[in-house]
Design a protein around this motif. Structure first.
Motif, PDB file in Angstrom:
ATOM      1  N   ALA A 192      -7.308   8.734   1.261  1.00  0.00           N
ATOM      2  CA  ALA A 192      -7.696   7.564   0.465  1.00  0.00           C
ATOM      3  C   ALA A 192      -9.099   7.101   0.835  1.00  0.00           C
ATOM      4  O   ALA A 192      -9.924   6.799  -0.038  1.00  0.00           O
ATOM      5  N   ILE A 233      -2.339  10.014   4.191  1.00  0.00           N
ATOM      6  CA  ILE A 233      -2.623   9.090   3.082  1.00  0.00           C
ATOM      7  C   ILE A 233      -3.892   8.291   3.367  1.00  0.00           C
ATOM      8  O   ILE A 233      -4.776   8.168   2.505  1.00  0.00           O
ATOM      9  N   GLY A 234      -3.988   7.752   4.577  1.00  0.00           N
ATOM     10  CA  GLY A 234      -5.146   6.937   4.927  1.00  0.00           C
ATOM     11  C   GLY A 234      -6.444   7.723   4.900  1.00  0.00           C
ATOM     12  O   GLY A 234      -7.443   7.287   4.314  1.00  0.00           O
ATOM     13  N   ALA A 292      -3.621   1.752   4.725  1.00  0.00           N
ATOM     14  CA  ALA A 292      -3.926   2.562   5.911  1.00  0.00           C
ATOM     15  C   ALA A 292      -3.863   1.736   7.193  1.00  0.00           C
ATOM     16  O   ALA A 292      -4.551   0.722   7.309  1.00  0.00           O
ATOM     17  N   SER A 313      -4.217   1.830  -0.116  1.00  0.00           N
ATOM     18  CA  SER A 313      -3.450   2.822   0.650  1.00  0.00           C
ATOM     19  C   SER A 313      -2.567   2.189   1.717  1.00  0.00           C
ATOM     20  O   SER A 313      -1.573   2.785   2.133  1.00  0.00           O
ATOM     21  N   GLY A 342       0.810  -1.202   0.000  1.00  0.00           N
ATOM     22  CA  GLY A 342       0.000   0.000   0.000  1.00  0.00           C
ATOM     23  C   GLY A 342       0.848   1.259   0.000  1.00  0.00           C
ATOM     24  O   GLY A 342       2.062   1.234   0.290  1.00  0.00           O
ATOM     25  N   MET A 343       0.231   2.388  -0.319  1.00  0.00           N
ATOM     26  CA  MET A 343       0.953   3.652  -0.472  1.00  0.00           C
ATOM     27  C   MET A 343       1.708   4.069   0.785  1.00  0.00           C
ATOM     28  O   MET A 343       2.788   4.656   0.704  1.00  0.00           O
TER      29      MET A 343
END
Length: 276
Positions: free
Chosen positions: A104, A100-101, A164, A162, A85-86
């Protein structure tokens, strides 16, 4: 900051505390909308009867998302272990993981909302939310179980993409619960304040446009927490609150907007839904 991360990392394990946040937010904005209403809503019977119908859908929504919580935790933990994930691809720190979380997951809310408006079959479920002729704080969680399930699927998809972590997931879920109550509440904010908020967040007047009974206004302002997606994808629209009329101009009879059993079975009936 460590205490904040610890708190949200384990919030999923405290369902009664999460419920308290939800109920507390509803009660807070219930009181505020009584003090400074945007419009005088003429309920079919009374505000409590209207709320009871919406709370019926709220209970089902919460049951579905409580069941999905097991998958959410498992997926978030798997992403952490696999470095998928990112969040992990960008080697993000705590603040990066939160940003990011949250972004997203907010995009997942925008995307699933947009998809439900564009797909005729999925619109059948989502129109139950739009059928409410008296939009107030209780309207926020008036979702048919089919609508709730689809939201959960998109939520899982964006956690997967993501990566997350759970603290980021729970921060977003807390944000969206509060924002949903705020944007649906029948409250009259100063116009400049509402407009100023709408540059970053979804504001009450911005979201009320989405509940206007006629297209193309119905098909706009899909955002949940942040307004950036509507501005980015050109689905942002404005309309003065005095011109907004709630409900639907087709697809579902407005006089049955508090018929709970009919609302529940309506998506499964073969009728005129597919014109959306």
């Amino acid at each position: 900051m460590d205490k904040v991360i610890t708190y949200f990392s384990t919030l999923e394990q405290r369902p009664f505390e999460r419920m308290a946040l939800l109920v507390g937010g509803l009660l807070f904005f219930w009181i505020i909308e009584g003090a400074i209403p945007l419009v005088k809503l003429q309920y079919r019977k009374n505000k409590f009867r209207h709320a009871l119908v919406n709370f019926g859908f709220t209970v089902m929504h919460l049951i579905i998302h409580t069941a999905l919580a097991v998958l959410i935790v498992m997926l978030s933990d798997w992403c952490k272990e696999a470095g998928f994930g990112m969040v992990y691809w960008f080697n993000a720190n705590v603040w990066g993981a939160i940003i990011i979380g949250v972004l997203a997951l907010d995009f997942s809310s925008w995307l699933v909302h947009w998809v439900m408006h564009k797909n005729p079959y999925l619109w059948r479920y989502h129109l139950i939310h739009h059928s409410d002729n008296k939009v107030d704080v209780t309207t926020g969680l008036r979702h048919h179980p089919g609508d709730s399930l689809l939201r959960g699927i998109f939520f899982l998809l964006l956690i997967f993409m993501s990566g997350a972590p759970m603290y980021s997931v729970m921060i977003y879920q807390t944000l969206v619960v509060i924002t949903t109550a705020f944007t649906h509440a029948n409250i009259n904010l100063p116009p400049l304040l509402d407009k100023g908020l709408s540059y970053i967040f979804v504001s009450p007047n911005m979201h009320k446009v989405h509940h206007h009974w006629m297209q193309p206004y119905t098909d706009s302002n899909y955002g949940a927490v942040f307004s950036v997606w509507d501005r980015m994808f050109r689905t942002f629209t404005t309309l003065h609150p005095s011109k907004i009329k709630y409900g639907l101009d087709k697809y579902y009879p407005n006089e049955k907007d508090e018929d709970f059993l009919n609302l529940l079975k309506d998506p499964f009936l073969k009728k005129k839904h597919d014109g959306q």
